[in-house]
Design a protein around this motif. Structure first.
Motif, PDB file in Angstrom:
ATOM      1  N   VAL A 105       0.818  -1.206   0.000  1.00 30.20           N
ATOM      2  CA  VAL A 105       0.000   0.000   0.000  1.00 30.20           C
ATOM      3  C   VAL A 105       0.856   1.262   0.000  1.00 30.20           C
ATOM      4  O   VAL A 105       0.576   2.229  -0.725  1.00 30.20           O
ATOM      5  CB  VAL A 105      -0.965  -0.012   1.206  1.00 30.20           C
ATOM      6  CG1 VAL A 105      -1.560   1.364   1.432  1.00 30.20           C
ATOM      7  CG2 VAL A 105      -2.074  -1.031   0.980  1.00 30.20           C
ATOM      8  N   GLY A 106       1.903   1.278   0.800  1.00 29.76           N
ATOM      9  CA  GLY A 106       2.750   2.468   0.872  1.00 29.76           C
ATOM     10  C   GLY A 106       3.422   2.772  -0.449  1.00 29.76           C
ATOM     11  O   GLY A 106       3.455   3.927  -0.899  1.00 29.76           O
ATOM     12  N   LEU A 107       3.958   1.741  -1.087  1.00 28.61           N
ATOM     13  CA  LEU A 107       4.657   1.913  -2.358  1.00 28.61           C
ATOM     14  C   LEU A 107       3.713   2.430  -3.437  1.00 28.61           C
ATOM     15  O   LEU A 107       4.009   3.413  -4.135  1.00 28.61           O
ATOM     16  CB  LEU A 107       5.273   0.577  -2.779  1.00 28.61           C
ATOM     17  CG  LEU A 107       6.286   0.588  -3.918  1.00 28.61           C
ATOM     18  CD1 LEU A 107       7.545   1.320  -3.506  1.00 28.61           C
ATOM     19  CD2 LEU A 107       6.621  -0.848  -4.325  1.00 28.61           C
ATOM     20  N   LEU A 108       2.562   1.787  -3.584  1.00 25.91           N
ATOM     21  CA  LEU A 108       1.603   2.215  -4.600  1.00 25.91           C
ATOM     22  C   LEU A 108       1.003   3.568  -4.239  1.00 25.91           C
ATOM     23  O   LEU A 108       0.843   4.431  -5.117  1.00 25.91           O
ATOM     24  CB  LEU A 108       0.489   1.174  -4.736  1.00 25.91           C
ATOM     25  CG  LEU A 108      -0.613   1.529  -5.734  1.00 25.91           C
ATOM     26  CD1 LEU A 108      -0.066   1.587  -7.158  1.00 25.91           C
ATOM     27  CD2 LEU A 108      -1.764   0.535  -5.647  1.00 25.91           C
ATOM     28  N   THR A 114       1.931  11.040  -5.664  1.00 27.32           N
ATOM     29  CA  THR A 114       2.943  11.877  -6.310  1.00 27.32           C
ATOM     30  C   THR A 114       2.484  12.300  -7.699  1.00 27.32           C
ATOM     31  O   THR A 114       2.645  13.459  -8.105  1.00 27.32           O
ATOM     32  CB  THR A 114       4.277  11.128  -6.407  1.00 27.32           C
ATOM     33  OG1 THR A 114       4.746  10.834  -5.084  1.00 27.32           O
ATOM     34  CG2 THR A 114       5.323  11.964  -7.126  1.00 27.32           C
ATOM     35  N   GLN A 115       1.887  11.371  -8.428  1.00 27.32           N
ATOM     36  CA  GLN A 115       1.410  11.680  -9.775  1.00 27.32           C
ATOM     37  C   GLN A 115       0.120  12.499  -9.767  1.00 27.32           C
ATOM     38  O   GLN A 115      -0.176  13.190 -10.747  1.00 27.32           O
ATOM     39  CB  GLN A 115       1.181  10.385 -10.553  1.00 27.32           C
ATOM     40  CG  GLN A 115       2.451   9.597 -10.845  1.00 27.32           C
ATOM     41  CD  GLN A 115       2.168   8.296 -11.570  1.00 27.32           C
ATOM     42  OE1 GLN A 115       1.059   8.039 -12.007  1.00 27.32           O
ATOM     43  NE2 GLN A 115       3.184   7.450 -11.687  1.00 27.32           N
ATOM     44  N   ASN A 116      -0.629  12.425  -8.654  1.00 30.21           N
ATOM     45  CA  ASN A 116      -1.930  13.103  -8.567  1.00 30.21           C
ATOM     46  C   ASN A 116      -2.047  13.817  -7.227  1.00 30.21           C
ATOM     47  O   ASN A 116      -2.738  13.341  -6.317  1.00 30.21           O
ATOM     48  CB  ASN A 116      -3.069  12.091  -8.728  1.00 30.21           C
ATOM     49  CG  ASN A 116      -2.971  11.284 -10.005  1.00 30.21           C
ATOM     50  OD1 ASN A 116      -3.411  11.723 -11.061  1.00 30.21           O
ATOM     51  ND2 ASN A 116      -2.380  10.105  -9.909  1.00 30.21           N
ATOM     52  N   PRO A 117      -1.390  14.957  -7.068  1.00 28.08           N
ATOM     53  CA  PRO A 117      -1.358  15.624  -5.761  1.00 28.08           C
ATOM     54  C   PRO A 117      -2.716  16.134  -5.288  1.00 28.08           C
ATOM     55  O   PRO A 117      -2.856  16.472  -4.113  1.00 28.08           O
ATOM     56  CB  PRO A 117      -0.374  16.780  -5.981  1.00 28.08           C
ATOM     57  CG  PRO A 117      -0.312  16.981  -7.459  1.00 28.08           C
ATOM     58  CD  PRO A 117      -0.551  15.655  -8.071  1.00 28.08           C
ATOM     59  N   GLY A 118      -3.718  16.169  -6.155  1.00 23.67           N
ATOM     60  CA  GLY A 118      -5.023  16.672  -5.749  1.00 23.67           C
ATOM     61  C   GLY A 118      -5.932  15.637  -5.130  1.00 23.67           C
ATOM     62  O   GLY A 118      -7.027  15.975  -4.666  1.00 23.67           O
ATOM     63  N   LEU A 286      -3.737   2.675 -12.772  1.00 25.18           N
ATOM     64  CA  LEU A 286      -2.934   1.895 -13.708  1.00 25.18           C
ATOM     65  C   LEU A 286      -1.603   2.580 -13.996  1.00 25.18           C
ATOM     66  O   LEU A 286      -0.559   1.924 -14.075  1.00 25.18           O
ATOM     67  CB  LEU A 286      -3.713   1.673 -15.007  1.00 25.18           C
ATOM     68  CG  LEU A 286      -4.913   0.724 -14.923  1.00 25.18           C
ATOM     69  CD1 LEU A 286      -5.690   0.751 -16.229  1.00 25.18           C
ATOM     70  CD2 LEU A 286      -4.479  -0.693 -14.584  1.00 25.18           C
ATOM     71  N   ALA A 287      -1.632   3.901 -14.155  1.00 24.81           N
ATOM     72  CA  ALA A 287      -0.393   4.636 -14.437  1.00 24.81           C
ATOM     73  C   ALA A 287       0.587   4.521 -13.276  1.00 24.81           C
ATOM     74  O   ALA A 287       1.795   4.328 -13.469  1.00 24.81           O
ATOM     75  CB  ALA A 287      -0.712   6.099 -14.729  1.00 24.81           C
ATOM     76  N   ALA A 288       0.071   4.636 -12.035  1.00 23.15           N
ATOM     77  CA  ALA A 288       0.944   4.533 -10.863  1.00 23.15           C
ATOM     78  C   ALA A 288       1.527   3.132 -10.745  1.00 23.15           C
ATOM     79  O   ALA A 288       2.721   2.960 -10.468  1.00 23.15           O
ATOM     80  CB  ALA A 288       0.158   4.897  -9.601  1.00 23.15           C
TER      81      ALA A 288
END
Length: 301
Positions: A105-108, A114-118, A286-288
């Motif tokens: 969970v932490g890694l994902l 990070t990719q979606n700060p909102g 999926l991107a993450a």
């Protein structure tokens, strides 16, 4: 048909209690009942069995429920897709994980945020069957589960980790000088394990049976962390995914040991429902996951 009436119906089916469903919808109980009555009148069928309290859904209600969930989920996804065209992705991301996948969970989560700060991340532990139902009912955006054993239907998946078993005993319990442990020796111990309703346990029992072994644990739980506390007492040992050996590296009381006989690893990864169009939350998940996929998760031994 009023969308709010469908929302009342779906919420009642989930909460199975009129007062709790009304509170979850932010309305009074008479308003909830009136909305359900209007829905029943529109379809000409009784949807909910009730006699001063919620008894259950009628067969008509059971038939309607998955369609109502899909309608509400599609409306929510449509709103998110429209918002995402003009602004960064916002809102709560729901992630459900089987207990064996919680060390991921932490890694994902870090990659996703990070990719979606909102967005904000809401994680819950669930069985593999509950994850499948939650995905198709739009209750969660993604799941972390086994990809090969009882795989969820109609999903897109990204493998993240190849799981193997490790033996866990407390230091001072007789295993301090072991470099590895045999399956036979492990099954002779006073074991605490997940209960058989958990997919991890069902797979473990199958693997033991293939070796001509069986186990009757002295204690069971629905959480690996409950097992860890029982082992820490010094009375029990357990068999857990090797991801927890990484997560608990350096914990003084814990003695993690590999098994001396090789076993087939089990793929664990991210799943989202394969819908067309794919919602923005599912695309983000999926991107993450794909950003992590090349590196994977390294074994602890």
């Amino acid at each position: 048909m009023q969308l709010r009436h469908l929302r009342y119906f779906v919420t009642l089916a989930r909460e199975q209690h009129f007062a709790k469903a009304a509170a979850a919808c932010g309305i009074s109980q008479p308003t909830l009942s009136a909305g359900l009555g209007a829905l029943e009148a529109e379809f000409g069928r009784r949807l909910v069995e009730r006699d001063r309290r919620f008894i259950g859904l009628t067969p008509h209600g059971e038939a309607m429920l998955p369609w109502a969930e899909q309608i509400l989920g599609a409306v929510s996804g449509m709103a998110s897709a429209v918002a995402a065209t003009t602004a960064p992705l916002m809102g709560e991301f729901g992630l459900a994980a089987i207990p064996a996948a919680l060390p991921l969970v932490g890694l994902l989560g870090e990659a996703l945020l990070t990719q979606n700060p909102g967005i904000t991340l809401a994680v819950r532990s669930a069985t593999s069957r509950a994850i499948e139902r939650g995905l198709h009912a739009f209750e969660v955006d993604a799941g972390l589960t086994y990809l090969d054993h009882e795989p969820p239907a109609n999903v897109l998946s990204v493998p993240l980790y190849a799981e193997r078993y490790v033996f866990l005993a407390a230091r001072g319990s007789g295993f301090d000088h072991h470099a590895a442990v045999s399956w036979e020796e492990a099954t002779r111990q006073d074991l605490c394990l997940l209960h058989q309703g958990m997919q991890y346990r069902r797979i473990l029992d199958e693997r033991l049976a293939a070796r001509g072994l069986a186990v009757t644990p002295r204690a069971t739980a629905d959480s690996h962390f409950a097992l860890f506390d029982m082992v820490r007492s010094g009375t029990f040992a357990t068999i857990v995914p090797d991801g927890y050996a990484r997560l608990m590296a350096g914990v003084e009381w814990a003695r993690f040991l590999p098994f001396d006989a090789p076993e087939e690893a089990r793929r664990v990864g991210l799943v989202v429902v394969n819908r067309d169009p794919l919602g923005p939350m599912a695309r983000a998940a999926l991107a993450a996951a794909r950003a992590l996929e090349p590196a994977g998760v390294q074994p602890p031994f």
